[in-house]
Every structure is written in structure tokens, then in C-alpha cells.
Scaffold this motif. Structure first.
Motif, PDB file in Angstrom:
ATOM      1  N   SER A 241      -4.584   4.697  -7.143  1.00 40.67           N
ATOM      2  CA  SER A 241      -5.982   5.242  -7.251  1.00 40.67           C
ATOM      3  C   SER A 241      -6.842   4.414  -7.820  1.00 40.67           C
ATOM      4  O   SER A 241      -6.638   3.191  -8.260  1.00 40.67           O
TER       5      SER A 241
ATOM      6  N   PRO B 157      -2.397   8.684  -5.932  1.00 36.07           N
ATOM      7  CA  PRO B 157      -2.307  10.127  -5.649  1.00 36.07           C
ATOM      8  C   PRO B 157      -1.665  10.653  -4.450  1.00 36.07           C
ATOM      9  O   PRO B 157      -1.275  11.803  -4.249  1.00 36.07           O
ATOM     10  N   ASP B 158      -2.091   9.792  -3.323  1.00 39.16           N
ATOM     11  CA  ASP B 158      -1.750  10.480  -1.918  1.00 39.16           C
ATOM     12  C   ASP B 158      -0.964   9.605  -1.112  1.00 39.16           C
ATOM     13  O   ASP B 158      -0.775   9.722   0.067  1.00 39.16           O
ATOM     14  N   GLY B 159      -0.106   8.627  -1.944  1.00 42.57           N
ATOM     15  CA  GLY B 159       0.930   7.937  -1.193  1.00 42.57           C
ATOM     16  C   GLY B 159       0.107   6.895  -0.584  1.00 42.57           C
ATOM     17  O   GLY B 159       1.085   6.168   0.138  1.00 42.57           O
ATOM     18  N   LEU B 160      -0.989   6.599  -0.400  1.00 41.43           N
ATOM     19  CA  LEU B 160      -1.627   5.578   0.072  1.00 41.43           C
ATOM     20  C   LEU B 160      -2.327   4.431  -0.574  1.00 41.43           C
ATOM     21  O   LEU B 160      -3.060   3.444  -0.379  1.00 41.43           O
TER      22      LEU B 160
ATOM     23  N   ARG C 172       0.785  -1.285  -0.048  1.00 41.78           N
ATOM     24  CA  ARG C 172      -0.093   0.034   0.124  1.00 41.78           C
ATOM     25  C   ARG C 172       0.834   1.166  -0.062  1.00 41.78           C
ATOM     26  O   ARG C 172       1.480   1.574   1.093  1.00 41.78           O
ATOM     27  N   GLU C 173       1.184   1.706  -1.232  1.00 43.89           N
ATOM     28  CA  GLU C 173       1.970   3.057  -1.403  1.00 43.89           C
ATOM     29  C   GLU C 173       1.673   3.506  -2.602  1.00 43.89           C
ATOM     30  O   GLU C 173       0.875   2.915  -3.737  1.00 43.89           O
TER      31      GLU C 173
END
Lengths: 72, 72, 72, 72, 72, 72
Positions: E20, E14-17, E10-11
Motif C-alpha cells: 500500500s 491491500p489488493d495483492g498487487l 509485486r505482491e
């Protein structure tokens, strides 16, 4: 660092006993390319494992695949 | 209550067809000990399942393992 | 080229919400060592993935773990 | 859209080599019914895959099942 | 009737999380196309499930990914 | 010694975020009963693990479930 597990029924291929080695190679190459293209994942740490499942061990609609096809 | 699944390629061992029963026993004992030592998990409810995967069904770097080794 | 999946209940650890990062590190190191020692597997291609499962999603003896423990 | 994977030891059944096709059918039908009854899941998109695992590849209490039974 | 499970860290995204939704869509479409092209599998019964794994829960070379990258 | 993994989309239930604990309990009890009835498996060594998968991580027909439903 992706790990991909592909489960398919054991059928088709040159002898009816599952995909040929060439087809498995295509699956492995294709999935690895896809992960590199879409997410930038390094092929060197991309694992793909193919499991071939006997027809009588796979169910859908509450029926084993073999039975389901005979019904249709 | 851990469940551990170990996937390895089917090779090596006494006949080249995968680990011996003694090696499998060592894997099962070792993983179970580890979970008890590190997390205090009860061996009585620790499951270990070993899957042996044919070489042509395991891919890395976009190639089946067999092909990859021939390339090297 | 082993792939190891460790499933445990999400509990214990420093805040009761699962193992600490140090404990996870110990699990990863321990399993990787074991596979190298017993089967000669290369750590560079050994993957270990830990899944933490909420207590209400894990059942044994026909009961969710949480309920089972309250019964005892 | 459920996917259910049932892992059992390969034993029992008509020839001692695992469940019969009729027993597998019962498992598939039973799990599919359960998911429809409890969660309203559509049988048409419910997959059930049964994996039969050799006794020497399944461990509990740090021992392969075969060894464990001989000990008892 | 294929079932494909893609496990990734999990990386990124769009938000590093993590990837998308558009990237997940591309993965799902790409794997499904591949199975239809190579093996003739029907997209209607092809399942793709993506699991995103926290960095501290994924190990390689005996180290959690996070630690491994800091070492390099 | 069965291990059963049930993967479902995370939706429905009391708050739309997945099955309630009571529904999970019913799934666990039902699968355990089924394995005892059909194969004589001991509930004490029957594990059931439920995974809830976000809608955007589950694909069918080459589309994420969410997109697929909007299309229909």
C-alpha cells in the motif's frame, strides 16, 4: 526476495575513505529489519548491496559534489 | 538490445581477488548466447557489465557476507 | 550470492508484448546455471530480475528503438 | 527528481585511466541541463552518478571489450 | 547524497498487487532515517526509489518465484 | 560503449502520465550527443534507457513525492 542497492559517496568513516565495516553492518541489518517489519520479507532472501561512489563521480545541481561544497 | 548487469562478490579466481579474465569472458559469452538462443537477441547489441562488490558491502540475512560465513 | 539484472525491450513473445513465462523461465535457469558452472555460485542465493522496457524508452544511436527501426 | 546513472568503460582521459574531473563535470552539467530544458526538472534535485567499469568487465558481441578490439 | 533502490516482488498489500502507499511511505521514511542515524546523511538529499517486479520476472534457485512456490 | 539509465517520476507530458515520445527522443538524442562531444563515445554503441517511476514509489526527505508536495 528483496534486493536493495544503497549508493553513497565514498567519504567519512574512520579514515575519511568511507563508512567503517561496523557502519556497513548497521546499514545492512537496518534495511533488512525494515523490510521484514513493514512487508514481512524473509531476511534469508534479502540482499543489500552498498556502492561507494568517488566524490568526483557524483553530481547534484549540475556540479560534482566536491565542487558544490567548495562553492558553498 | 539487451543490457545485462551481473553483480558478484569480489572473491575467488586465481588470486582470491575475483574471477579471472577468462572466467569473465565465459560469463559474457554465456549470457550473450543465452539471449540469442531464447529470445533471438542480436549479440552485436547485447551489453554485459560485471560489477565486483567487496565482501563487506554485500549483505544477506541482515549480515555482511564475511560475518555471515564466520557465523556458520 | 550473485544478482543479475536483465533489461530487454518489451516486444516479441506470444502476443508481441514481451517474452512468454516459459522464455523468462529459460533465461532465469540459463543465467543461474552459467554462474554455477563458471564461478561455482550457489543457485539458492542467485537472484535474476528481468526488466521489460517499452520501445519508446530505449535509445541507441541517439534514437528511440522504434524510430531507429523505421529509418532502416 | 531525476536520477541518472552513466556507465562507461574506464579508459581515455589524461592518464588513460578514465575521464578527467573536468570531463566528468561536463557530463554532470550537460545531463542536468538537458533534463531541465526538456522536462523542466529542477537541477537541485537532479542526481548524476558516473560508474567507470574496467575493460575486462564490459562485454559486447559476446566478448570482453579488450578482446573485441584486438580482434578487429 | 544517498540513492537507495529497493526492488521487491509485486505482491501482498491491500489488493495483492503490491504494498500500500502507507507501506511504501514507511519504507521511504525508514531507509532515510537509517542513513541519517548511521552515516549522518541529510534526508533532503536522500532519494529512495521502489521498483515492484512481477513474480514471473524474478528468479531464485534457477526458477521464477511463482514456480518455486508451487514446487514447495 | 556507454549505458545511461535515466529515472524520472511518471508525471507531466501531454496527458500527465509522463513525457511524450518526442520528449523521450530529445533526452535520448541529447545524452548520446553529450557522450560523443565530451568523451568521443560512438553513438552506435550508446544505450539510453528511461525508467518512469510512479510518484508513490519515489521518496525524498523521507516522504513519498506526492506527500511531500502536499505538505509544501
Amino acid at each position: 526476495m528483496p534486493y536493495v542497492n544503497i549508493k553513497i559517496t565514498r567519504e567519512g568513516g574512520p579514515d575519511g575513505l568511507g563508512p567503517s565495516n561496523a557502519e556497513k553492518h548497521q546499514l545492512i541489518a537496518g534495511v533488512t529489519d525494515l523490510l521484514q517489519t513493514v512487508l514481512g520479507k524473509d531476511p534469508k532472501t534479502t540482499f543489500v548491496v552498498i556502492d561507494e561512489v568517488p566524490l568526483e563521480n557524483w553530481g547534484i545541481s549540475g556540479l560534482p559534489v566536491k565542487t558544490l561544497r567548495q562553492t558553498k
